[in-house]
Design an enzyme around this catalytic site. Structure first.
Site, PDB file in Angstrom:
ATOM      1  N   HIS A 206      -8.218  -0.408   0.248  1.00 48.16           N
ATOM      2  CA  HIS A 206      -7.306  -1.536   0.070  1.00 48.16           C
ATOM      3  C   HIS A 206      -8.163  -2.753  -0.262  1.00 48.16           C
ATOM      4  CE1 HIS A 206      -4.076   0.536   2.607  1.00 48.16           C
ATOM      5  NE2 HIS A 206      -5.172   1.226   2.885  1.00 48.16           N
TER       6      HIS A 206
ATOM      7  N   LYS B 193     -12.831  -3.052   7.758  1.00 43.55           N
ATOM      8  CA  LYS B 193     -12.758  -3.863   6.547  1.00 43.55           C
ATOM      9  C   LYS B 193     -13.897  -4.874   6.513  1.00 43.55           C
ATOM     10  CE  LYS B 193      -9.427  -6.960   8.816  1.00 43.55           C
ATOM     11  NZ  LYS B 193      -8.070  -7.557   8.752  1.00 43.55           N
TER      12      LYS B 193
ATOM     13  N   ARG C 264       7.317 -11.381   4.934  1.00 40.06           N
ATOM     14  CA  ARG C 264       7.066 -11.153   6.356  1.00 40.06           C
ATOM     15  C   ARG C 264       7.799 -12.222   7.150  1.00 40.06           C
ATOM     16  NH1 ARG C 264       0.523  -9.927   6.003  1.00 40.06           N
ATOM     17  NH2 ARG C 264       0.724  -8.163   4.551  1.00 40.06           N
TER      18      ARG C 264
ATOM     19  N   HIS D 247      -5.492  -1.047  -4.973  1.00 41.29           N
ATOM     20  CA  HIS D 247      -5.869   0.113  -4.174  1.00 41.29           C
ATOM     21  C   HIS D 247      -6.663   1.072  -5.042  1.00 41.29           C
ATOM     22  CE1 HIS D 247      -2.510  -1.582  -1.878  1.00 41.29           C
ATOM     23  NE2 HIS D 247      -3.184  -1.149  -0.831  1.00 41.29           N
TER      24      HIS D 247
ATOM     25  N   ASP E  53      -3.020  -7.702  -5.165  1.00 40.98           N
ATOM     26  CA  ASP E  53      -3.299  -6.494  -4.407  1.00 40.98           C
ATOM     27  C   ASP E  53      -3.885  -5.407  -5.300  1.00 40.98           C
ATOM     28  OD1 ASP E  53      -3.430  -5.086  -2.097  1.00 40.98           O
ATOM     29  OD2 ASP E  53      -1.286  -5.019  -1.717  1.00 40.98           O
TER      30      ASP E  53
ATOM     31  N   GLN F 211       0.581 -11.093  -3.476  1.00 41.51           N
ATOM     32  CA  GLN F 211      -0.824 -10.747  -3.303  1.00 41.51           C
ATOM     33  C   GLN F 211      -1.426 -10.273  -4.623  1.00 41.51           C
ATOM     34  OE1 GLN F 211      -0.181  -7.670  -0.307  1.00 41.51           O
ATOM     35  NE2 GLN F 211      -1.185  -8.947   1.236  1.00 41.51           N
TER      36      GLN F 211
ATOM     37  N   CYS G  31       0.782  -1.238   0.000  1.00 43.31           N
ATOM     38  CA  CYS G  31       0.000   0.000   0.000  1.00 43.31           C
ATOM     39  C   CYS G  31       0.820   1.298   0.000  1.00 43.31           C
ATOM     40  CB  CYS G  31      -1.028  -0.012   1.127  1.00 43.31           C
ATOM     41  SG  CYS G  31      -0.696  -1.092   2.490  1.00 43.31           S
TER      42      CYS G  31
END
Length: 643
Positions: free
Chosen positions: A510, A464, A362, A384, A382, A380, A333
């Site tokens: 997100h 979320k 991670r 945005h 991902d 991911q 992000c």
């Protein structure tokens, strides 16, 4: 004279204090027989709990979720009693309820054996048949310490000593067994409908490897023998479907010690991965997402500004170069905000939808790593969305349509919706949190969807919606999410020019649908037991010859299929055709095509499926058309067997 209000609004009056069980008997003996506990004024209590004032009451039975927890608490004590009777010198330590069951840790001079496990379970069944009453007692802390120490229960005494001195403790007794527990418990051991011990393990006292090793005994308990049988069947199915085992059988991927928590994709596994990525890329393109790629190694100051460092620093991989600290990105992000910030945006540019197949790292604890389900390096799907406040609800609504379309293509229709609200440790104003939570709840309500609230489970920067589904054996997997963030864009200096010419901070949504590719593929492997739908299968068809005289034709059919995008392979080995069919069936290849002399003459193939269904002979052109149709429609093969 207490008046008891029941869930249907009806009321019952009594001329003296009344217990939960008394009310159940007043309603009917059948309900009294099923009563395990009560929910009095929203507090879970024992069936013996006495109400002296007007109260609301829900009777708890094995059909309630709370009843299942009571059964499992009580089953743990039942196991403790059985162990103490069989092994009198064993010390009882901690025995909590866990998902689907319970465990108890015992200090004993030797490790328990599988034979011991059988003996403990047999004694538990005997204690159930005895229908021993269970009663609650109250002690002061110091009294309880002395009480357990006199019994030789040093571990229990140590636990109690850590409790504040002025606190009263509840203990539950059943015949010769007594233990500390907050309760509630069943009225008697005969109220435990179905229990089974499942496995043995070692565990350090209080989870500290410097302490002594204890014996941990796991069990499961359910509200009926039918539910227990279903659970045990699903456990067996889960073991059969374990993606780590299937990955070896199907040659999909491996993980090794030199790269813990990171995946070595093999050709077949990488084909599945790429097919999913290409599918998601096309779906995002159709919905006006602009795909980007951002760096993996970023100066640590960006993570401090975004707020991630304060919360996730211990989970981040970092290094020093040129006297600067960098971090491998744990999420995408903040980097997406940097792309948005390049060039001043206008309200006319919003909503701006950015997507990335973002590689993240991670530092998960080594003990938590689990195949593809929990890794250190992952990608991911991902995305945005930068938008105005007025656009939040419509963007969330459109995202949910997108997510449903994707899940449907993967064969998942049973979606579960949860709204996770503000956690205690958060950034941003309460006003912004109010707006964000309302936008998400309104979007769910506008779709007329049933949803649950998860209080306090939101991200530190915003609430979320979490999307989960049930797999073929009933397990729930949380995958997709959309989060409303009023905080991070401002922290990272994102702005746009509003219609009135003022500079405004955009809202950042997100969103992810699959979560991580690694975990999603692990779930797919287990859901399908390695029998991927045709469009996802790494090998969609294999063409096999009976004798060498058909080899050239097999090669030509394979080439024809490859040219139209079908993942076909040839098997020209000098093996019996039955052997080839069995081997490719075990490899879960959807279509097994056999060629003999007659098929060569007719430009055809004999078609079988991986489940053994004989579809007869088809011309090559007809088969290609069939496969292309199934692949384009992303349908699962109807003959795939599911539990």
């Amino acid at each position: 004279m207490p008046v008891i209000t029941l869930p249907d609004g009806s009321q019952r009056s009594f001329d003296k204090p009344v217990s939960v069980m008394d009310v159940a008997f007043d309603i009917g003996p059948g309900l009294a027989k099923a009563t395990l506990a009560g929910l009095v004024n929203d507090e879970l209590v024992d069936a013996s709990y006495s109400m002296t004032e007007d109260s609301t009451l829900s009777i708890i039975t094995s059909k309630n979720e709370e009843g299942l927890e009571v059964i499992r608490h009580s089953s743990a004590h039942l196991m403790g009693q059985a162990v103490k009777q069989l092994f009198p010198t064993a010390q009882v330590t901690i025995g909590p309820v866990v998902e689907n069951g319970f465990y108890y840790d015992f200090a004993y001079e030797r490790a328990f054996t599988p034979e011991d496990l059988e003996a403990i379970e047999k004694r538990m069944q005997e204690l159930i048949k005895q229908d021993i009453p269970v009663s609650r007692e109250v002690m002061g802390r110091d009294e309880a310490v002395s009480f357990f120490r006199d019994m030789g229960e040093e571990y229990k005494a140590e636990i109690i000593e850590s409790i504040p001195a002025d606190q009263e403790l509840s203990l539950y007794r059943q015949d010769d067994f007594i233990d500390l527990c907050r309760g509630p418990h069943v009225p008697s051991t005969g109220k435990i409908p179905a229990v089974k011990l499942t496995k043995l393990a070692g565990a350090y006292w209080r989870g500290d490897s410097n302490n002594e090793m204890l014996q941990r005994v796991y069990g499961t308990a359910w509200g009926s023998k039918k539910d227990l049988k279903t659970y045990l069947h699903n456990v067996e199915e889960a073991e059969k479907r374990d993606h780590r085992r299937l990955s070896r059988q199907l040659d999909l991927f491996h993980i090794q010690e030199e790269a813990p928590g990171q995946v070595f994709w093999h050709p077949k596994g990488w084909t599945v991965y790429q097919t999913i990525e290409q599918y998601m890329r096309e779906q995002q393109r159709l919905r006006d997402y602009k795909e980007i790629k951002t760096p993996q190694l970023v100066d640590f100051s960006l993570w401090e500004r975004s707020g991630h460092a304060a919360k996730y620093k211990d989970d981040m991989f970092s290094l020093i170069s040129d006297e600067r600290e960098f971090a491998l990105k744990p999420m995408n992000c903040p980097c997406h905000v940097q792309v948005f910030n390049q060039g001043l945006k206008s309200y006319r540019d919003l909503p701006m939808r950015l997507s990335e197949f973002g590689s993240c790292h991670r530092n998960e604890m080594s003990g938590a790593l689990h195949g593809l389900m929990r890794v250190r390096g992952f990608v991911q799907d991902d995305g945005h969305i930068f938008c105005t406040e007025d656009q939040i609800q419509s963007e969330v609504s459109e995202f949910m349509d997108f997510l449903h379309d994707v899940y449907r293509d993967f064969g998942f229709d049973d979606v579960i919706y949860r709204l996770s609200t503000r956690p205690e440790n958060r950034v941003g104003s309460d006003e912004d949190w109010d707006k964000a939570e309302k936008a998400l709840s309104d979007a769910l309500d506008a779709k007329d969807l049933e949803w649950q609230e998860n209080p306090g489970e939101g991200a530190f920067y915003g609430p979320k919606i979490e999307f989960s589904f049930r797999d073929v054996i009933g397990r729930v997997w949380q995958l997709g999410t959309i989060q409303v963030d009023f905080s991070m864009p401002g922290r990272l200096d994102a702005q746009y020019v509003a219609e009135d010419g003022s500079r405004q901070v955009p809202v950042m949504l997100h969103r992810a649908i699959l979560g991580s590719f690694e975990r999603f593929i692990g779930i797919l492997i287990e859901h399908h037991e390695g029998r991927f739908p045709l469009w996802l299968s790494p090998e969609q068809a294999v063409i096999m010859n009976i004798t060498d005289s058909q080899a050239d034709f097999v090669k030509s059919v394979t080439d024809r299929m490859k040219k139209v995008g079908i993942r076909a392979t040839s098997d020209l080995r000098n093996e019996k055709i039955g052997f080839k069919i069995r081997e490719h069936t075990l490899q879960r290849t959807p279509y097994l095509l056999v060629v003999g002399d007659r098929e060569v003459e007719a430009d055809s193939v004999a078609v079988r499926t991986r489940t053994g269904e004989d579809l007869g002979t088809m011309t090559v052109d007809a088969l290609i058309a069939r496969l292309q149709g199934e692949i384009s429609q992303r349908v699962d093969l109807p003959q795939v067997q599911k539990t």
